[in-house]
Structures are given as structure tokens and as C-alpha cells.
Design a protein around this motif. Sequence first.
Motif, PDB file in Angstrom:
ATOM      1  N   ARG B 326      30.793  38.289  41.500  1.00 51.86           N
ATOM      2  CA  ARG B 326      31.087  37.692  42.420  1.00 51.86           C
ATOM      3  C   ARG B 326      30.833  36.114  41.977  1.00 51.86           C
ATOM      4  O   ARG B 326      31.514  35.112  42.409  1.00 51.86           O
ATOM      5  N   LYS B 327      29.409  35.880  41.458  1.00 53.33           N
ATOM      6  CA  LYS B 327      29.121  34.432  40.963  1.00 53.33           C
ATOM      7  C   LYS B 327      30.027  34.021  39.718  1.00 53.33           C
ATOM      8  O   LYS B 327      30.591  32.971  39.907  1.00 53.33           O
ATOM      9  N   LEU B 329      33.388  34.765  39.755  1.00 52.00           N
ATOM     10  CA  LEU B 329      34.519  34.293  40.410  1.00 52.00           C
ATOM     11  C   LEU B 329      34.288  33.259  41.388  1.00 52.00           C
ATOM     12  O   LEU B 329      35.345  32.706  42.085  1.00 52.00           O
ATOM     13  N   GLY B 330      33.126  32.453  41.492  1.00 47.95           N
ATOM     14  CA  GLY B 330      32.760  31.474  42.048  1.00 47.95           C
ATOM     15  C   GLY B 330      32.214  31.443  43.345  1.00 47.95           C
ATOM     16  O   GLY B 330      32.046  30.547  44.447  1.00 47.95           O
ATOM     17  N   ALA B 331      31.297  32.791  43.596  1.00 48.93           N
ATOM     18  CA  ALA B 331      30.601  32.604  44.834  1.00 48.93           C
ATOM     19  C   ALA B 331      29.436  31.790  44.802  1.00 48.93           C
ATOM     20  O   ALA B 331      28.792  31.737  43.937  1.00 48.93           O
ATOM     21  N   THR B 332      29.049  31.149  45.728  1.00 44.61           N
ATOM     22  CA  THR B 332      28.074  30.126  45.940  1.00 44.61           C
ATOM     23  C   THR B 332      26.690  30.801  46.103  1.00 44.61           C
ATOM     24  O   THR B 332      26.734  32.050  46.584  1.00 44.61           O
TER      25      THR B 332
END
Lengths: 228, 420
Positions: B326-327, B329-332
Motif C-alpha cells: 500500500r505504501k 502504491l502511494g498510501a500516506t
Amino acid sequence: MNKKKEPLLYAQGLKKTYTTGTVKTEVLKGADVEIHAGEFVTIMGHSGSGKSTLMHILGFLDAPDEGKYVFEGKDTSKFDDDQLAEIRNKKIGFVFQSFNLLPRTSALDNVRLPMIYAGVPEKEQIIKATKALESVGLGHRLNNLSNELSGGEQQRVAVARALVNNPSLILADEPTGNLDSASTKEMMKVFDELNKKGHTLVIVTHEDNVASHAHRTIEIHDGVCKRS
Amino acid sequence: MILKDELKLVFDLAVQGLKTNKGRTGLTVLGVVIGIATIVIVLSAGRGLEQFVFDQIDSFGGDTIEVEIKIPNVSDTEMVSAFVGGAEVTTLKLEDFEALKKLPNVDNYYAGVLGQFKSVYKNKSKTSTIFGVNAAFIDIDRDMKIAEGRFYTEREDKSQARVVVLGTEIKDDLFGNENAIGKTIKINQVSFKVIGIAEPRGNVFYFNFDEMIYTPLRTAQKQLLGIDHVLYGFVTLVDTDKTDETVQDINLLMSQRHDLPPNDINKYDFRTTSMKEAQEIIGTITFGMTLLVLAIAGISLLVGGVGIMNIMYLSVMERTREIGLRKSLGATNRVIKAQFLAESIVITAIGGVAGIVLGSIIVLLFDIGAKLQGFDFGMTVTLDAIVVGFASAIIFGILFGLYPARKAAELKPVDALRFE
């Protein structure tokens, strides 16, 4: 290649040391890399040579201990967590050796994930995800759960996910490492097409037949890059 | 991003995350359900029990003062063992109550004696409690009602008439479906005429009124027990605001009549208790009981909470690679934290609602079961039980979801992805 044009990214003197217990392993010992927009590059090297670490640093999954990394003209060393998350989201598309799809989740929803984090409206998400899946030849598999797909299909979903936010750079870490030769061929066809459409590709591999598709290969040996 | 969109995003992610891990979600929810159901049951039971005890006292008369026999100069526990050992206090007389009735704030009284005797009708016999009480009992005790026939009169009491009123159980034991009114039964070889049947009343303080035989006080004293004293009596008051003064008046008059020093309660051969006082004592006891019960609920909640925390923790561990993905892929960090927090709130909210429903069903079933056994607890699920139950579910969700969620959010993406 027009060497006078500003590169998409360049890195100089990248160093990275891992510490396991009391044992320190220096994985990168001053690696230099330069990638231009539209290139198709493979990074090759023996296992333990530091090629994965280099790719993680180029993709903002990891930070170097020393060295300079400039991406799209910006020095990235001062970026905070949120800026890094945004770059990973909008500028980088990842493809992993082990696919890394969400289990029990449809192909469409997997591809939507980066757009969810980007705040794309739901309708647009569905349209774009469908297009991305069609472009990798999976238009007929939209609603299949990830675990119902073959290895080759799963990796193509991962590629669709990587390109759906239209990133500046697609990074693939041994993308064919878990695929048979037929699936590998298909995968490489997908990568060739993406490059023809203008996507910049960096693929880490140790397979020569994968490297043969690239414009050039960066050989990494003992933590240092050699350009070919 | 607008806040509303972000909330929707986090909620969608949480629901998706929970669906992806259905099995574990189910187990976690079950843990919460049991914890919350326990809280609801315990709180409702405590409240119900308190109300039950109050009602029981009230059924004896909330505006009455009890005067009963007491052994002078001994502690209560010594006295109980003395009575069990056969000690008798014979100084409390009917005449005492006649005198008390003349006090300004005293309205009426009834006095009673108790005995165990075998009653016989035709070939059926049964040993039960004989309650000798004067006729005013039917006016004073609000829960004593006649189903059939009549209660005896003051005249019958004074003339030692051999009449009885039967509780429903003893009536069934002796007569079955046969009509009992007008029939004669033998108690301790003496013939008594059945003139009435009492309405079912059930147990009050483990005292089963339905197996009781009521007979006039003087009849019981002279014809069955051969005594002239009474065990206890209740006086009713004109003005219940003056209860405390009336207790003092009674003590004064009684000590005069019994030749006792008026101010030394230890030397009294009687004890005066107002029902108000009794309610206060019971109130204190049930308060203590409620605290105990809450402590038990707290422990069960804590155990449930630790379970929730454990599972949330395991969930984060197991999903470390997913967090890494998830990170990548751009999850903050904030979105990851919010997702895990939302997941644990959704889990505890579902568990909380299910726990309240389950707890309420159990309380209802328990109440029905108790009624079948003759105990009317009147146990109901109170609003505060529901509020406390649901609030603790959410609080535990946040408390025990926050730490693992933060831990997940702070992982470096590459470490999370490499996690085996």
C-alpha cells in the motif's frame, strides 16, 4: 540518446549499508545512475550485488545513507514521508517479483488502489482501471478475484496497476522471476508495447533474454554500477 | 482532498480490509461480542436485583414499623444460634401491640406467630407453615389477596374460631381440583374449617407464601401452640414523615411496659425496625454488590480488550507486506493509520451491537426463567447498560486499534515489503 537533455533522474555516489545484529553489509558502495525519459533500461547483477537495493532507492521505497539522488530536477534527500508517498503514488509504478496483489480482491479493485490513494473520483477510477487492464490483455478478467488468475495474469494485473496513474517511471523487480517461459514472453511483449507508447522502464533482472529487450543494461557489480 | 472523501476512502479501505480477512474478523468480533454481552448482563442483573429487593421490602409495607422479639445483651449472630438452639423469648404480647395502637401516629397493627404442623384432609397430608395472624393482616399486607371465599374477621380471632385460609400450593396438595371451601381439615389433630383460598404470591425472601396456612392469631396461640406471646408484629403509621419519632415513641412505651431502662437498646427484649431503615440498609448492600459486579464486568472487558489488541496486533504483523505494498502504491502514513483504526472501530462497533443484542436476549431469557421459578426479578436491559456497553466497545476499539495502527504506519516501505 541526447545526452544534453536533462535526464529524468540521476544519482551519484549512492551508498547503503545494512546492519544485521553486529554484522554490517555494505550493499551499495557509491553507485551512479542516469535514466532519461523514454528509456528502457535493465539493471543486471548477481544476487547480493545490490541491484534490488538500487531499485528500491530509485523508487523511493528506501533512502540511501550517502549520495545524491535527483528526480525530475529535484534533490530528493529533503523529502518528507508525505512527499515520498505522493511521488510513489503519482510518479512511480512498481511491479514486484511476487505480484503483490491484494488477496480475494478483484483485478479491477486491485488496479483501482493507486487511484484511490490519489483521490481520483470513483467513476474515473473504474474507467481508467478498465482501460489499463484492457491494455495488458485482461479486458475479460476485470471481476475475477486475484487468486483465480494464473501467475502470468496476476503479473499483468500488477503491470496495469503500475501504469494506471500514468507514472514517469515504471520499476520492475525481477517481474518474470516467478513466471514460466510462455508467460515471460507475453510479459516482455507488454513491456515492449509500454515503452513504445513512451513509458520509461527500469527492470531489474538476471535473465539475458529479458535484458535483450532493453535499450541498455546497467551492470551492477559489488555495489558499483558499470555502464554498458 | 476533502475530509468527507477521505473518511469515505478510509471507511471503504477498512471494509475491504475486513472482508479480505473474513475469518479473523469473525473471531475478533466474537471476542468483542462476549465482552460487551457480559457488561450488559451484569449491569442489568445488578439493577434488577436491587429493584427486586426493594419491591420485596415494599410488599411488606413501605410505611410500617416492625417490632420483633430479641434476646437482650447478645449480638445478632449469637441470637440466631440461640433461636436455632431452641431459645424462646416470651415477653412480646398481643397486649403490647394493643397499647402501641393507642400511640398518636400509629394507625393499625398485625402481630403473628409461626409453627410447623402436619395438615390432613382425607388420605392426604402435608407438613407446612402455619401462620397465626390477626384479621388486620388482610388490610395491611398489600400483596395478600383472597382468590376464593373470604379472610377471617376480628370476631373470629377473638373467639378463637377454628378457621383457616389456605395458600394455593397447600390447597392443591390437600384437595387437588376438589373445591376446598367449607371442607374440614385436621391440623395437629384439631379440626379447622377452610373459609378461603389466597391468591398465588410466590416466594418473598425464600419464604413461600403459597404453602402457608393462615389462621387467627389467638386460635394459633391457644389451640395449636399453647402460648400467649407473639414473635413479631407490624404497625402502620398515620404520617410516614414522622417515622423516626414514632420509632422512639414505640421504644419508650415498650421499655416502660417491659420494665426496661428506656435508653439502653442493648437491654431491650424487642427490636424496632422501620422499613425505611431496612431499605437504606439494603440500598447500601446492593450498591456494594453492584460495585463487585462492575469489577467482574471490568475484568471481563479487560480480558476481551486484550484479546482485541492481540488480534489487531497479529493482523498488523500478518499484513506487513500488504502495508508495504500500500505504501509503495502511494498510501500516506496517515491513511494507513486511519485504515487500521477504522477497521478496529468497525469490528468493535459490530461486536458491540451484537453483544448488546446477545446480552439483552440472555437477560430476557433469565428473567423468564426466574419467573417460572416464582421469582419476579423484573430484570430489564437498562439504557445505561446499553450506553456503557457500546461506549466501552468503541473506546476499546480506538485504544487497542491505535497502537498497532501507528506501528504499521511507521514501517519503512522496503522493510514492510521484505517482511516474511
